[in-house]
Design an enzyme around this catalytic site. Structure first.
Site, short mmCIF file in Angstrom:
data_model
loop_
_atom_site.label_atom_id
_atom_site.label_comp_id
_atom_site.label_asym_id
_atom_site.label_seq_id
_atom_site.Cartn_x
_atom_site.Cartn_y
_atom_site.Cartn_z
N PRO A 1 5.75 3.74 16.84
CA PRO A 1 5.37 3.40 18.21
C PRO A 1 3.93 3.73 18.56
CG PRO A 1 6.90 5.25 18.16
CD PRO A 1 6.88 4.66 16.78
N ASN A 2 3.34 2.81 19.31
CA ASN A 2 2.00 2.91 19.88
C ASN A 2 0.88 2.74 18.85
OD1 ASN A 2 2.86 3.45 22.65
ND2 ASN A 2 3.60 5.39 21.83
N ARG B 1 -6.35 3.10 21.86
CA ARG B 1 -5.50 4.20 22.27
C ARG B 1 -6.18 5.53 21.94
NH1 ARG B 1 -0.49 6.45 18.68
NH2 ARG B 1 0.28 7.89 20.24
N TYR C 1 -7.54 9.26 17.79
CA TYR C 1 -7.08 8.39 16.71
C TYR C 1 -8.18 7.51 16.11
CZ TYR C 1 -2.55 9.87 18.46
OH TYR C 1 -1.48 10.64 18.86
N ASN D 1 4.48 6.35 9.18
CA ASN D 1 3.94 7.12 10.30
C ASN D 1 4.90 6.91 11.46
OD1 ASN D 1 2.64 8.22 12.48
ND2 ASN D 1 0.62 7.43 11.94
N ALA E 1 5.46 9.34 17.66
CA ALA E 1 6.10 10.45 18.37
C ALA E 1 7.55 10.69 17.92
CB ALA E 1 6.05 10.19 19.88
N GLU F 1 5.41 10.81 4.58
CA GLU F 1 5.11 10.86 6.01
C GLU F 1 3.61 11.03 6.21
OE1 GLU F 1 6.91 14.32 7.78
OE2 GLU F 1 5.82 14.04 9.66
N HIS G 1 0.20 11.07 9.12
CA HIS G 1 -0.32 11.12 10.50
C HIS G 1 -1.83 11.04 10.46
CE1 HIS G 1 3.63 12.20 11.89
NE2 HIS G 1 3.70 13.05 10.88
N ARG H 1 -2.41 20.37 17.66
CA ARG H 1 -2.36 19.71 18.97
C ARG H 1 -1.32 20.40 19.87
NH1 ARG H 1 -1.93 13.45 18.19
NH2 ARG H 1 -2.37 13.57 20.43
C1 DQA Z 1 0.73 10.45 15.11
C2 DQA Z 1 0.93 11.83 15.76
C3 DQA Z 1 2.08 11.80 16.73
O1 DQA Z 1 2.25 13.06 17.34
C4 DQA Z 1 1.81 10.78 17.83
O2 DQA Z 1 2.91 10.72 18.70
C5 DQA Z 1 1.46 9.45 17.30
C6 DQA Z 1 0.57 9.35 16.15
C7 DQA Z 1 -0.54 10.41 14.23
O3 DQA Z 1 -0.66 9.49 13.43
O4 DQA Z 1 -1.42 11.27 14.36
O5 DQA Z 1 1.84 8.42 17.85
O6 DQA Z 1 1.84 10.17 14.28
#
Ligand code: DQA
Length: 142
Positions: A10-11, A18, A23, A74, A77, A98, A100, A107
């Site tokens: 998501p996102n 964003r 990011y 990835n 959240a 996994e 990120h 954070r």
């Molecule tokens: C994330 C870290 C997560 O906490 C966050 O909710 C994201 C992106 C990252 O790639 O740093 O959406 O997975």
């Protein structure tokens, strides 16, 4: 030839616009292109997916579980609370790496926990695109 399925949660479709201070300014398309370029000549087949929906991420893990060699995930959240994605990661046989972009340990408190990590083959966090490239190297080393 290894087949790797890369799933962004998501996102992550909004990368570039964003929270760029966290990011970066690269779009998801640019990120994927960089990963693709890195993989060139490495005898890999990469496929890219993005979903904002928990169930769809689970469906992707199920769909490719028998015909890919590894996943790079990835979970956005969902990392921090999706036991359903965790169970899917544990259920499939290809290794799930996994990743990120940001360093989830430096954070907010709620990001420090990954419910995915205990069942992931490996976690790379806080290296931007480098997290994905390290995941590629890790998969190649398996
Ligand atoms: C994330 C870290 C997560 O906490 C966050 O909710 C994201 C992106 C990252 O790639 O740093 O959406 O997975």
């Amino acid at each position: 030839m290894k087949r790797i399925v890369i799933i962004n949660g998501p996102n992550l479709n909004l990368l570039g616009e964003r929270e760029p201070e966290i990011y970066g300014s690269q779009t998801l398309e640019e990120l994927n292109r960089e990963i693709e370029e890195y993989a060139e000549g490495k005898d890999l087949k990469l496929e890219f997916y993005q979903s904002n929906h928990e169930g769809e991420i689970i469906d992707l893990l199920h769909r490719f579980r028998k015909d890919c060699d590894a996943f790079i995930l990835n979970p956005g959240a969902y990392t921090h609370y999706s036991y359903a994605i965790r169970d899917a990661v544990a259920a499939v046989s290809p290794p799930v790496v996994e990743v990120h972009l940001s360093d989830i340990r430096s954070r907010e408190e709620f990001r420090k926990i990954s419910v995915i990590e205990p069942v992931a083959a490996k976690q790379f966090s806080g290296e931007g695109t480098g997290s994905y490239l390290k995941a590629i190297d890790f998969i190649l080393s398996l």
